[in-house]
Scaffold this motif. Structure first.
Motif, PDB file in Angstrom:
ATOM      1  N   THR A  45      91.006  21.576  52.196  1.00 31.51           N
ATOM      2  CA  THR A  45      90.861  23.347  52.338  1.00 31.51           C
ATOM      3  C   THR A  45      90.610  23.411  53.437  1.00 31.51           C
ATOM      4  N   SER A  49      92.805  25.975  56.029  1.00 32.80           N
ATOM      5  CA  SER A  49      92.548  27.210  56.602  1.00 32.80           C
ATOM      6  C   SER A  49      92.798  27.144  58.235  1.00 32.80           C
ATOM      7  N   PHE A  58      96.550  32.490  52.590  1.00 28.42           N
ATOM      8  CA  PHE A  58      95.851  31.552  51.792  1.00 28.42           C
ATOM      9  C   PHE A  58      94.724  32.709  50.857  1.00 28.42           C
ATOM     10  N   PHE A  61      91.907  31.604  48.506  1.00 35.31           N
ATOM     11  CA  PHE A  61      91.010  30.874  48.962  1.00 35.31           C
ATOM     12  C   PHE A  61      89.639  31.365  48.168  1.00 35.31           C
ATOM     13  N   LEU A  64      89.481  29.793  44.757  1.00 38.14           N
ATOM     14  CA  LEU A  64      89.304  28.398  44.835  1.00 38.14           C
ATOM     15  C   LEU A  64      87.937  27.860  45.538  1.00 38.14           C
ATOM     16  N   LEU A  65      87.212  28.863  46.100  1.00 31.79           N
ATOM     17  CA  LEU A  65      85.918  28.708  46.684  1.00 31.79           C
ATOM     18  C   LEU A  65      85.192  28.798  45.374  1.00 31.79           C
ATOM     19  N   MET A 180      86.376  37.798  49.947  1.00 28.27           N
ATOM     20  CA  MET A 180      85.686  36.957  50.596  1.00 28.27           C
ATOM     21  C   MET A 180      84.391  37.307  50.710  1.00 28.27           C
ATOM     22  N   LEU A 242      83.366  23.399  53.267  1.00 31.58           N
ATOM     23  CA  LEU A 242      83.919  24.745  52.824  1.00 31.58           C
ATOM     24  C   LEU A 242      83.396  25.707  53.582  1.00 31.58           C
ATOM     25  N   ALA A 245      85.252  26.201  56.377  1.00 32.59           N
ATOM     26  CA  ALA A 245      86.665  26.881  56.296  1.00 32.59           C
ATOM     27  C   ALA A 245      86.506  28.370  55.857  1.00 32.59           C
ATOM     28  N   THR A 246      85.431  28.650  55.223  1.00 34.50           N
ATOM     29  CA  THR A 246      85.044  30.065  55.041  1.00 34.50           C
ATOM     30  C   THR A 246      84.944  30.924  56.471  1.00 34.50           C
ATOM     31  N   ILE A 249      88.352  31.155  57.888  1.00 33.49           N
ATOM     32  CA  ILE A 249      89.277  32.295  57.478  1.00 33.49           C
ATOM     33  C   ILE A 249      88.886  33.680  57.749  1.00 33.49           C
TER      34      ILE A 249
END
Length: 682
Positions: A45, A49, A58, A61, A64-65, A180, A242, A245-246, A249
């Motif tokens: 992931t 990203s 994506f 996401f 998926l999170l 998000m 993660l 990645a957040t 993004i």
């Protein structure tokens, strides 16, 4: 099972399995396998990203999170059950705990605490704040982006499909950043839950080890601390990935390429900055006590990179102008000339002082134009072409012009800061005289702040945008046949083909071409007949085209299929008011019919034709004064020639055939008979 079916059920089955994991104990081997899956999925992931071109690539996401957070919590619960029940949670957790603790419990706890602090306070908190601000700004900018798309569409810069695509992207972007904003809360909650679970493991394991397993306090503390730290690490490392990645993004705002390419390009675009940075690293070597080798290696590497970066060549003003000239087509190039030659099918030209009408902050003209397109589609069955709205310096102040294919079809006045008051008793109000453009009603343009006074005086008050939209709607109704192009007919045919393929395949191209269908539909629109019921029209054309391709005959066949609907347009309170022809006059006119290249016509002398038009007009006007909406009824063969005759006499009396009226359920009321023409001829 097909690959598509497997992918369809993979996520639902996985989520159900995660819920089961929270309740059903797992063997240590399966727990080790799932921990490896969790770490690998978090790493993938993070990498995805970094490599996506833009955040919307994506878009899954946020969901998926949530799934991965739930998966990680289920692993935590399963590991806690094994730690407290068996004193063993598998080889992966044992290996992580042994490696970090390294024989010193205090160091292990400190490292774990630092990792949790970095995860919660730095990465997660920052990503949460960026997601919140991004969602707010995206939602605030959404109306402006939508209006920009509508402005480009109305200006003819983009077509309807491109406008729909851009609107969908704007909506998806707002939905993504909103999701998000909520998804980042899951990461924060997961970090807090991991701390609580680790504390539970430490305290519960210590108690179980002493009271149930009979272990010494020091041994219990060492054993369960190692397992608790290992469990915390195998959950916090994927959580950290993660969180990163957040953050990546939601902070990808102005770049369109992947992150690696963007970072490399933007950091290496300034050669001077790289030289100064490399020189500064080398200068640190002269400070006493600092090791020289690391700074020599780093500084030398940065200077080497600076040497490989190409220095951008600054453009002079002449070169910049020349570059713009290269990008733009030459004034006499075919592309430029074709663009200037293009004539918009429907155009609304505004005087310079009326441009405020298209400003979203002060007027809603563009919104009304979009609503008018839908209204015309529902009313006439024709997709009204996009209205190109632009200013025209050649127009007099306070005026506008509606143009069809570049030719003025109507003009009017709409003074700024005024409203049109229609009625009597307006002499006391200031303003200038005006005329309602559709019905020709006299009125006065009064200041907008006096519209309440105008209403109190009994007048009907209409704002400027309503005047223009009403005028535009009437222009579109009366010129619908001119606005129906060959491409529009093809689109309508394709629409019918999606629901009734047999009807279209039988009609075209075997029996009629698109051009012939277009002429029939244009003739119907020219007579005020909506063409929404294309299925019945096409069915009627298919039957008639098998015996003749005569245009008039095809039009009558199509109208016959819509007979009740046509008659219903002129029915009031269940009553249809009809003017008829004297039977002897009608027979005489039928005998006078002659064919021609432009359709059948009546070979009668001018005096008889003038008498027919005069008497039909007199009867129609008398009926209209009584609030009625009369039609002239005649035989189907005579309907089109008689209608052409009345139109040539500047009288738009609607002419219906007996077959069209016979299908109506309304009560027929005859209010007059046209017979003077025959009597005069006799």
């Amino acid at each position: 099972m097909k690959k598509q079916s497997l992918s369809k059920f993979a996520v639902p089955v996985g989520v159900v399995g995660i819920i089961i994991m929270m309740v059903v104990p797992l063997p240590t081997f399966l727990l080790d396998l799932l921990i490896a899956v969790n770490i690998t999925a978090a790493l993938l992931t993070l990498l995805i990203s970094m490599f996506v071109q833009k955040p919307l690539d994506f878009a899954v996401f946020p969901a998926l999170l949530l799934v991965m957070t739930l998966f990680r919590l289920a692993l935590n619960i399963s590991a806690t059950r094994l730690v407290l029940r068996d004193g063993d949670a598998g080889k992966v957790i044992h290996a992580f705990g042994s490696f970090v603790v390294g024989g010193n419990l205090v160091i292990g706890l400190v490292i774990f605490s630092i990792l949790v602090i970095v995860q919660m306070i730095v990465v997660t908190k920052g990503a949460e704040r960026v997601a919140e601000v991004g969602a707010r700004f995206t939602l605030d900018a959404m109306p402006g982006k939508q209006m920009a798309i509508d402005a480009d569409l109305n200006a003819g810069l983009i077509d309807e499909s491109e406008a729909r695509k851009r609107r969908a992207e704007v909506s998806s972007e707002a939905d993504f950043y909103g999701a998000m904003d909520g998804g980042s809360k899951f990461v924060k909650g997961d970090a807090i839950a991991a701390i609580i679970i680790t504390v539970i493991n430490l305290v519960g394991g210590f108690a179980i080890g002493i009271m149930q397993a009979g272990m010494a306090p020091v041994d219990a503390m060492n054993h369960y601390s190692m397992l608790s730290i290992g469990d915390g690490l195998v959950s916090q490392i994927p959580a950290l990935l993660l969180s990163v990645a957040t953050g990546l993004i939601v902070t990808r705002s102005a770049t369109s390429g992947d992150m690696g390419s963007s970072v490399t390009t933007q950091l290496s675009q300034n050669k001077l900055a790289l030289r100064i940075g490399g020189g500064a690293a080398l200068a640190l070597c002269v400070i006493p006590g600092l090791p020289k080798l690391p700074f020599l290696l780093v500084g030398g590497a940065v200077l080497a990179i600076a040497q490989r970066v190409k220095e951008p060549v600054p453009e002079t003003a002449e070169e910049a102008i020349a570059a713009e000239a290269v990008d733009m087509p030459a004034p006499d190039s075919p592309e430029q000339l074709l663009g200037e030659m293009r004539i918009d099918p429907l155009e609304l030209a505004l005087a310079p002082d009326l441009v405020d009408l298209v400003d979203a902050s002060s007027g809603d003209l563009l919104d009304r134009v979009r609503a008018l397109r839908r209204k015309m589609a529902m009313e006439l069955g024709v997709i009204m072409p996009p209205v190109r709205t632009r200013d025209d310096l050649d127009l007099p102040l306070s005026s506008y012009a509606i143009r069809i294919s570049g030719v003025d079809a109507g003009t009017g006045q709409a003074p700024p800061g005024a409203v049109l008051a229609i009625g009597e008793g307006l002499q006391a109000l200031p303003g200038r005289a005006g005329v309602e453009p559709v019905f020709g009603l006299a009125g006065k343009w009064v200041p907008a702040e006096l519209h309440y006074q105008a209403e109190l005086s009994g007048a009907t008050v209409v704002d400027r945008a309503s005047v223009i939209i009403t005028h535009l709607a009437e222009i579109v109704r009366t010129n619908a046949s001119r606005l129906l192009g060959r491409e529009d007919v093809r689109a309508l045919t394709e629409m019918v083909k999606r629901t009734h393929p047999v009807v279209v395949e039988e009609l075209t191209p075997g029996l009629l071409s698109l051009g012939q269908i277009q002429k029939v539909l244009q003739a119907m629109l020219d007579e005020g007949v909506p063409i929404r019921d294309l299925v019945r029209i096409f069915e009627a054309l298919s039957l008639r085209a098998k015996s003749t391709n005569d245009h008039d005959s095809l039009v009558e066949a199509a109208r016959g299929a819509l007979g009740p609907a046509i008659a219903a347009q002129y029915t009031t309170a269940g009553r249809l008011t009809v003017i008829t022809l004297d039977p002897m006059l009608e027979q005489s006119l039928l005998e006078s019919l002659r064919p021609s290249d432009t359709g059948a016509f009546m070979a009668i002398d001018g005096m008889r034709a003038e008498a027919i038009v005069s008497e039909a007009s007199r009867l129609a006007e008398a009926a209209e004064q009584q609030g009625l909406n009369p039609v002239l009824a005649c035989s189907p063969q005579l309907r089109l020639p008689l209608m052409r005759l009345l139109r040539a006499g500047s009288r738009r009396v609607q002419v219906l055939s007996y077959s069209e009226i016979s299908g109506s359920t309304a009560q027929i009321e005859t209010i007059g008979v046209v017979n003077g023409a025959y009597a005069g001829a006799a």
